[in-house]
Design an enzyme around this catalytic site. Sequence first.
Site: not given
Ligand SMILES: C[S@@+](CC[C@H](N)C(=O)[O-])C[C@H]1O[C@@H](n2cnc3c(N)ncnc32)[C@H](O)[C@@H]1O
Length: 297
Positions: A188-189, A204, A207, A254, A258
């Site tokens: 949760d950055f 990812r 995006h 997408n 999403q």
């Molecule tokens: C699509 S995933 C990508 C994960 C990894 N870097 C990869 O390429 O497989 C998105 C990442 O954003 C993080 N994230 C942080 N805050 C978020 C939020 N509010 N909603 C969705 N994802 C969030 C998720 O924990 C997840 O690790």
Amino acid sequence: MSFAEDLDYDLFNEYINGFMISKVMFTACELGVFDLLESEGFLTFDVIAERLGTNSQGIEQLLDICATLKLLNVEMKKEKALYQNTKLASLYLTKSGPKTQYNMLLYMSKTTYSCWNHLTEAIREGKNQYMRTFGIPSDDLFEAIYRSEEELIKFMHGLHEIWSINGRYVITAFDLSSFPLIYDLGGDFFRDPIPEADLYILARILHDWADNKCIQLLKNIHHACRPGCGVLVVETLLAEDKRGPLTSQLYSLNMLVQTEGKERTPTEYHKILTQAGFQNFQFKKTGKIYDAILARK
Ligand SMILES: C[S@@+](CC[C@H](N)C(=O)[O-])C[C@H]1O[C@@H](n2cnc3c(N)ncnc32)[C@H](O)[C@@H]1O
């Protein structure tokens, strides 16, 4: 009809039927066709129907389409068709295949495919479709995407499966040897503090978000690290005119369906990285699905 019109009509039909092809592959995976054939070899459709507990006419049709799609091989013995996985199916479609994409396919089938049922509304409203599709409010994207333990595991395994194939192309796009301490941004950055590192990988991530949130996140990273630190952004890059590649265009749509984001052009990434204070922008198209961008403080 002229020859050219014939060709146009054939293409038009391919587009119409495209979703059926995806769904055949998803369904064969979900039913366990490829896993069964991987462990038991050549089987007839009635044995497959019995083992998987399906209707025999339905499974025969599904198997024969899989054969046409080169997902299965068929061998005739005593006038009976025996089905076997092709190399492609063994590699990508079985749960234990060396390059399995099983969870990713399951995610595409259960989540993405369901959300795309509301593509029209997504385009009308300009927002994701979790509420319409699953009855989940989408004001907190985290809550929507990771709405259950099962969903989280499927999504995370799916993401990992894609990296098992595409990871090496992006990670070798630049010489990263000058960055001893690398931090792969996740979790949760937006809430947690960002630790100091030499290189931050944002794969990812951007995006998923609109420009203002991307800039906010990149500014936080810029603030957390020393001059010379880098960010490696891993995303699929759109052409500057946004008219290709098709996969990147579809992924961008997408993101609308999403998430809160979109796929971007190199110039668009340059702009948000510059606004957050990063310089020395470079990008590499890998020729595969995902591309790489490197910038420094
Ligand atoms: C699509 S995933 C990508 C994960 C990894 N870097 C990869 O390429 O497989 C998105 C990442 O954003 C993080 N994230 C942080 N805050 C978020 C939020 N509010 N909603 C969705 N994802 C969030 C998720 O924990 C997840 O690790």
